[in-house]
Write a protein that holds these residues in place. Structure first.
Motif, PDB file in Angstrom:
ATOM      1  N   GLU A   1       0.855  -1.191   0.000  1.00  0.00           N
ATOM      2  CA  GLU A   1       0.000   0.000   0.000  1.00  0.00           C
ATOM      3  C   GLU A   1       0.885   1.233   0.000  1.00  0.00           C
ATOM      4  O   GLU A   1       1.933   1.280   0.643  1.00  0.00           O
ATOM      5  CB  GLU A   1      -0.917  -0.017   1.213  1.00  0.00           C
ATOM      6  N   CYS A   2       0.481   2.278  -0.726  1.00  0.00           N
ATOM      7  CA  CYS A   2       1.393   3.370  -1.063  1.00  0.00           C
ATOM      8  C   CYS A   2       1.680   4.366   0.059  1.00  0.00           C
ATOM      9  O   CYS A   2       2.655   5.100  -0.019  1.00  0.00           O
ATOM     10  CB  CYS A   2       0.881   4.117  -2.283  1.00  0.00           C
ATOM     11  N   TRP A   3       0.870   4.434   1.137  1.00  0.00           N
ATOM     12  CA  TRP A   3       1.121   5.507   2.100  1.00  0.00           C
ATOM     13  C   TRP A   3       2.438   5.261   2.827  1.00  0.00           C
ATOM     14  O   TRP A   3       2.734   4.183   3.288  1.00  0.00           O
ATOM     15  CB  TRP A   3      -0.042   5.666   3.075  1.00  0.00           C
ATOM     16  N   GLY A   4       3.260   6.326   2.882  1.00  0.00           N
ATOM     17  CA  GLY A   4       4.518   6.246   3.610  1.00  0.00           C
ATOM     18  C   GLY A   4       5.621   5.498   2.903  1.00  0.00           C
ATOM     19  O   GLY A   4       6.702   5.313   3.446  1.00  0.00           O
ATOM     20  N   ASP A   5       5.362   5.059   1.648  1.00  0.00           N
ATOM     21  CA  ASP A   5       6.355   4.182   1.042  1.00  0.00           C
ATOM     22  C   ASP A   5       7.527   4.922   0.420  1.00  0.00           C
ATOM     23  O   ASP A   5       8.515   4.290   0.034  1.00  0.00           O
ATOM     24  CB  ASP A   5       5.718   3.223   0.030  1.00  0.00           C
ATOM     25  N   GLU A   6       7.481   6.252   0.306  1.00  0.00           N
ATOM     26  CA  GLU A   6       8.657   6.964  -0.196  1.00  0.00           C
ATOM     27  C   GLU A   6       9.844   6.752   0.732  1.00  0.00           C
ATOM     28  O   GLU A   6      10.960   6.460   0.288  1.00  0.00           O
ATOM     29  CB  GLU A   6       8.388   8.470  -0.330  1.00  0.00           C
ATOM     30  N   MET A   7       9.612   6.873   2.039  1.00  0.00           N
ATOM     31  CA  MET A   7      10.710   6.700   2.986  1.00  0.00           C
ATOM     32  C   MET A   7      11.192   5.254   3.024  1.00  0.00           C
ATOM     33  O   MET A   7      12.390   4.987   3.128  1.00  0.00           O
ATOM     34  CB  MET A   7      10.300   7.181   4.375  1.00  0.00           C
ATOM     35  N   ILE A   8      10.246   4.303   2.934  1.00  0.00           N
ATOM     36  CA  ILE A   8      10.630   2.895   2.901  1.00  0.00           C
ATOM     37  C   ILE A   8      11.454   2.627   1.647  1.00  0.00           C
ATOM     38  O   ILE A   8      12.507   1.966   1.695  1.00  0.00           O
ATOM     39  CB  ILE A   8       9.386   1.983   2.907  1.00  0.00           C
ATOM     40  N   ALA A   9      10.998   3.141   0.497  1.00  0.00           N
ATOM     41  CA  ALA A   9      11.700   2.926  -0.770  1.00  0.00           C
ATOM     42  C   ALA A   9      13.095   3.527  -0.731  1.00  0.00           C
ATOM     43  O   ALA A   9      14.055   2.920  -1.228  1.00  0.00           O
ATOM     44  CB  ALA A   9      10.892   3.529  -1.921  1.00  0.00           C
ATOM     45  N   ASN A  10      13.234   4.704  -0.165  1.00  0.00           N
ATOM     46  CA  ASN A  10      14.555   5.338  -0.100  1.00  0.00           C
ATOM     47  C   ASN A  10      15.510   4.560   0.799  1.00  0.00           C
ATOM     48  O   ASN A  10      16.711   4.499   0.534  1.00  0.00           O
ATOM     49  CB  ASN A  10      14.423   6.783   0.380  1.00  0.00           C
ATOM     50  N   MET A  11      14.989   3.967   1.875  1.00  0.00           N
ATOM     51  CA  MET A  11      15.844   3.110   2.704  1.00  0.00           C
ATOM     52  C   MET A  11      16.358   1.932   1.887  1.00  0.00           C
ATOM     53  O   MET A  11      17.541   1.579   1.944  1.00  0.00           O
ATOM     54  CB  MET A  11      15.052   2.583   3.910  1.00  0.00           C
ATOM     55  N   MET A  12      15.459   1.313   1.121  1.00  0.00           N
ATOM     56  CA  MET A  12      15.842   0.157   0.310  1.00  0.00           C
ATOM     57  C   MET A  12      16.842   0.566  -0.767  1.00  0.00           C
ATOM     58  O   MET A  12      17.827  -0.145  -1.025  1.00  0.00           O
ATOM     59  CB  MET A  12      14.597  -0.480  -0.300  1.00  0.00           C
TER      60      MET A  12
END
Length: 289
Positions: free
Chosen positions: A245-256
């Motif tokens: 689900e897309c909410w908050g995933d910018e920060m998760i994606a940048n960590m990855m």
């Protein structure tokens, strides 16, 4: 940092030599940082009092550092958010101040949740002004879009090993899961996006899941409209389970993208016979290494 958020002292802006001073009661702990990870852009709910906010924004420039600290929405009119209902006292409230201690507001949903979990785990976050929208008069000021921030996670040369020790009324099962995942930091509980219903054999795939199963998260951008897309697979990448689900995933994606090990753990499963009868939720963790 004093009660009003002002920095007592800070050193070089060179991150490899940056010395961060953290208050622990009356004691000051000095820590040397070795690496930083860019987390993404965070928006701010500005102050209800536009006059104060206009005054506090004067002289602020793009690229200026600001301070972040976890504190509930203030009853002081000089630091009360424009929308109090959007800053609940849920343990995830993050106040933003200039280095001079002037209040700018509070980090908005959804970014504040991931940021708060890192801060609860003892991680050091800092931010710089990403964008400013300051009009000529206070009547033209949009308090919800006046300031946005670039947020960074700065790591010590040795991991803190204090992950997930800060409890703020979270369910007990969350802390049971933390114990099972060692030094990993719990970031959020989420689900696949609604498109997972159309995945071939999704009913049989979801029916194979059990609570506690580890999930593999893979970065795969699907296009300019969804640059932070994250795929969800079973641990050995045998079965595709949809996109996070897309909410908050910018920060998760940048960590990855920065090389962090981010993974999921199944938190609940709803089994059934048809696509719209099945579902699952999972917790997201990042390794504290």
């Amino acid at each position: 940092m004093s009660e009003n958020g002002a920095i007592r002292e800070f050193s070089s802006h060179d991150i490899s030599a940056f010395l961060h001073h953290t208050e622990v009661g009356e004691a000051i702990k000095q820590t040397t940082f070795a690496r930083e990870t860019y987390l993404g852009v965070a928006r701010i709910f500005g102050l209800r009092n536009k006059e104060y906010l206009m005054e506090n924004l004067q002289g602020l420039k793009i690229g200026d550092r600001v301070t972040l600290y976890r504190k509930y929405n203030s009853e002081d009119e000089t630091c009360t958010a424009v929308q109090v209902s959007n800053i609940p006292d849920d343990g995830a409230s993050i106040r933003v101040h200039t280095l001079a201690g002037l209040c700018l507001g509070y980090v908005q949903f959804p970014e504040r949740y991931v940021m708060a979990e890192l801060m609860k785990a003892g991680k050091h976050l800092y931010a710089k002004v990403h964008e400013l929208n300051v009009p000529e008069t206070k009547d033209e000021l949009d308090t919800r879009n006046a300031v946005s921030l670039d947020v960074y996670w700065v790591e010590e040369s040795t991991p803190l090993k204090t992950a997930n020790t800060y409890a703020v009324g979270e369910p007990n099962k969350k802390y049971e899961a933390m114990e099972q995942n060692g030094d990993a930091i719990w970031l959020m509980n989420t689900s696949p996006d609604h498109n997972y219903y159309s995945i071939k054999d999704i009913v049989s795939v979801v029916n194979t899941l059990t609570v506690g199963d580890r999930l593999k998260l893979i970065r795969k951008t699907t296009g300019p409209r969804d640059p932070w897309s994250i795929e969800v697979w079973t641990k050995n990448k045998e079965l595709f389970l949809g996109h996070m689900e897309c909410w908050g995933d910018e920060m998760i994606a940048n960590m990855m993208d920065a090389g962090k090990l981010v993974y999921g753990v199944v938190e609940s499963v709803k089994k059934g016979l048809a696509p719209y009868e099945v579902g699952y939720r999972f917790d997201v963790y990042v390794e504290d290494k």
